[in-house]
Write a protein that holds these residues in place. Structure first.
Motif, PDB file in Angstrom:
ATOM      1  N   ASN A  85      38.025  35.575  48.538  1.00 56.90           N
ATOM      2  CA  ASN A  85      37.896  34.184  48.106  1.00 56.90           C
ATOM      3  C   ASN A  85      37.935  34.045  46.584  1.00 56.90           C
ATOM      4  O   ASN A  85      37.904  32.935  46.070  1.00 56.90           O
ATOM      5  CB  ASN A  85      36.589  33.566  48.623  1.00 56.90           C
ATOM      6  CG  ASN A  85      36.597  33.389  50.125  1.00 56.90           C
ATOM      7  OD1 ASN A  85      37.639  33.449  50.763  1.00 56.90           O
ATOM      8  ND2 ASN A  85      35.429  33.175  50.689  1.00 56.90           N
ATOM      9  N   LEU A  86      38.003  35.181  45.882  1.00 58.07           N
ATOM     10  CA  LEU A  86      38.007  35.175  44.419  1.00 58.07           C
ATOM     11  C   LEU A  86      39.306  35.742  43.886  1.00 58.07           C
ATOM     12  O   LEU A  86      39.979  36.527  44.552  1.00 58.07           O
ATOM     13  CB  LEU A  86      36.816  35.990  43.888  1.00 58.07           C
ATOM     14  CG  LEU A  86      35.429  35.514  44.350  1.00 58.07           C
ATOM     15  CD1 LEU A  86      34.368  36.506  43.916  1.00 58.07           C
ATOM     16  CD2 LEU A  86      35.129  34.123  43.823  1.00 58.07           C
ATOM     17  N   THR A  87      39.651  35.365  42.659  1.00 54.72           N
ATOM     18  CA  THR A  87      40.895  35.810  42.040  1.00 54.72           C
ATOM     19  C   THR A  87      40.837  37.269  41.602  1.00 54.72           C
ATOM     20  O   THR A  87      41.727  38.054  41.884  1.00 54.72           O
ATOM     21  CB  THR A  87      41.211  34.933  40.809  1.00 54.72           C
ATOM     22  OG1 THR A  87      41.178  33.575  41.206  1.00 54.72           O
ATOM     23  CG2 THR A  87      42.571  35.265  40.237  1.00 54.72           C
ATOM     24  N   ASP A  88      39.792  37.630  40.880  1.00 56.80           N
ATOM     25  CA  ASP A  88      39.641  38.978  40.325  1.00 56.80           C
ATOM     26  C   ASP A  88      38.217  39.467  40.596  1.00 56.80           C
ATOM     27  O   ASP A  88      37.398  39.554  39.675  1.00 56.80           O
ATOM     28  CB  ASP A  88      39.943  38.940  38.823  1.00 56.80           C
ATOM     29  CG  ASP A  88      40.021  40.318  38.214  1.00 56.80           C
ATOM     30  OD1 ASP A  88      40.201  41.309  38.955  1.00 56.80           O
ATOM     31  OD2 ASP A  88      39.888  40.411  36.977  1.00 56.80           O
ATOM     32  N   PRO A  89      37.891  39.783  41.857  1.00 53.33           N
ATOM     33  CA  PRO A  89      36.507  40.096  42.215  1.00 53.33           C
ATOM     34  C   PRO A  89      36.008  41.441  41.681  1.00 53.33           C
ATOM     35  O   PRO A  89      36.753  42.418  41.646  1.00 53.33           O
ATOM     36  CB  PRO A  89      36.526  40.095  43.742  1.00 53.33           C
ATOM     37  CG  PRO A  89      37.925  40.459  44.088  1.00 53.33           C
ATOM     38  CD  PRO A  89      38.785  39.877  42.997  1.00 53.33           C
ATOM     39  N   GLU A  90      34.756  41.418  41.252  1.00 53.64           N
ATOM     40  CA  GLU A  90      34.054  42.636  40.872  1.00 53.64           C
ATOM     41  C   GLU A  90      32.738  42.621  41.631  1.00 53.64           C
ATOM     42  O   GLU A  90      32.263  41.566  42.049  1.00 53.64           O
ATOM     43  CB  GLU A  90      33.811  42.672  39.365  1.00 53.64           C
ATOM     44  CG  GLU A  90      35.132  42.694  38.586  1.00 53.64           C
ATOM     45  CD  GLU A  90      34.896  42.743  37.088  1.00 53.64           C
ATOM     46  OE1 GLU A  90      34.676  43.841  36.595  1.00 53.64           O
ATOM     47  OE2 GLU A  90      34.943  41.674  36.468  1.00 53.64           O
ATOM     48  N   THR A  91      32.132  43.769  41.790  1.00 56.64           N
ATOM     49  CA  THR A  91      30.903  43.876  42.559  1.00 56.64           C
ATOM     50  C   THR A  91      29.733  43.234  41.822  1.00 56.64           C
ATOM     51  O   THR A  91      29.547  43.449  40.629  1.00 56.64           O
ATOM     52  CB  THR A  91      30.573  45.355  42.849  1.00 56.64           C
ATOM     53  OG1 THR A  91      31.689  45.949  43.503  1.00 56.64           O
ATOM     54  CG2 THR A  91      29.358  45.487  43.736  1.00 56.64           C
ATOM     55  N   LEU A  92      28.952  42.449  42.563  1.00 52.28           N
ATOM     56  CA  LEU A  92      27.745  41.823  42.038  1.00 52.28           C
ATOM     57  C   LEU A  92      26.610  42.129  43.007  1.00 52.28           C
ATOM     58  O   LEU A  92      26.637  41.703  44.159  1.00 52.28           O
ATOM     59  CB  LEU A  92      27.908  40.306  41.898  1.00 52.28           C
ATOM     60  CG  LEU A  92      26.663  39.536  41.462  1.00 52.28           C
ATOM     61  CD1 LEU A  92      26.303  39.881  40.013  1.00 52.28           C
ATOM     62  CD2 LEU A  92      26.878  38.039  41.612  1.00 52.28           C
ATOM     63  N   THR A  93      25.632  42.880  42.552  1.00 52.46           N
ATOM     64  CA  THR A  93      24.460  43.157  43.361  1.00 52.46           C
ATOM     65  C   THR A  93      23.436  42.067  43.087  1.00 52.46           C
ATOM     66  O   THR A  93      23.059  41.846  41.940  1.00 52.46           O
ATOM     67  CB  THR A  93      23.859  44.539  43.017  1.00 52.46           C
ATOM     68  OG1 THR A  93      24.863  45.536  43.243  1.00 52.46           O
ATOM     69  CG2 THR A  93      22.640  44.835  43.857  1.00 52.46           C
ATOM     70  N   VAL A  94      23.034  41.386  44.137  1.00 51.12           N
ATOM     71  CA  VAL A  94      22.031  40.327  44.013  1.00 51.12           C
ATOM     72  C   VAL A  94      20.718  40.899  44.527  1.00 51.12           C
ATOM     73  O   VAL A  94      20.611  41.286  45.695  1.00 51.12           O
ATOM     74  CB  VAL A  94      22.439  39.074  44.824  1.00 51.12           C
ATOM     75  CG1 VAL A  94      21.352  38.014  44.746  1.00 51.12           C
ATOM     76  CG2 VAL A  94      23.769  38.524  44.317  1.00 51.12           C
ATOM     77  N   VAL A  95      19.729  40.978  43.622  1.00 48.63           N
ATOM     78  CA  VAL A  95      18.414  41.481  44.021  1.00 48.63           C
ATOM     79  C   VAL A  95      17.532  40.303  44.371  1.00 48.63           C
ATOM     80  O   VAL A  95      17.605  39.254  43.750  1.00 48.63           O
ATOM     81  CB  VAL A  95      17.775  42.354  42.917  1.00 48.63           C
ATOM     82  CG1 VAL A  95      18.556  43.633  42.726  1.00 48.63           C
ATOM     83  CG2 VAL A  95      17.648  41.616  41.611  1.00 48.63           C
TER      84      VAL A  95
END
Length: 165
Positions: free
Chosen positions: A46-56
């Protein structure tokens, strides 16, 4: 910026999936904190240039969820005049720490919050609200101040310990 990022669930808007938002993230490798404008989603496609995001999340932020982030713009913030910050900090050490706004309006609002039980005192309300505002609006300044204080305390402690050798 490239890599894996971390943010707290508290930094996310109500329904963040796919919408553009501004949030504070930290680089997993360097631990550098940045304020960014980005889109986030649980689905990378769903994103153009996705990178990993850890949500704590959780009371101790010990639960992690994997999301993805598409960074649109990074706010590197203003340059901090370290010399001015150091001299201001040193000057304050020798002065009263009382801050007076001379404002009946501010005092009335802070007193109201105190009487409603939000804070223990007007002083606590004032400190808390000002520190929150500074942290949100001047994160680079706060970060530099913390670094300066830690360095100063480390130097003082080292001098005290080595003095007694």
């Amino acid at each position: 910026m490239t890599g894996n990022y971390i943010t707290s669930e508290n930094n996310l808007p109500e329904d963040p999936a796919g919408q553009e938002t501004t949030l504070q993230i930290s680089d997993e490798r360097t631990k550098e904190i940045s304020s960014v404008r980005a889109r986030i989603d649980k689905i990378p496609d769903n994103l153009t240039d996705p990178e990993t995001l850890t949500v704590v999340k959780g009371p101790h932020e010990n639960t992690e969820e994997e999301w993805y982030i598409d960074i649109i713009e990074t706010d590197e913030g203003e340059d901090i005049d370290l010399e001015l910050l150091e001299s201001t900090t040193a000057e304050i050490e020798e002065q009263s720490t009382v801050i007076n706004t001379r404002s009946k309006e501010v005092k009335a609002l802070l007193q109201y919050l105190t009487e409603k039980g939000e804070f223990q005192s007007v002083s606590e309300a004032s400190r808390t609200i000002m520190l929150q505002h500074l942290s949100e609006n001047y994160p680079n300044l706060v970060r530099e101040y913390i670094d300066l204080k830690v360095q100063s305390e480390r130097t003082d402690l080292a001098e005290e310990l080595y003095e007694h050798e």
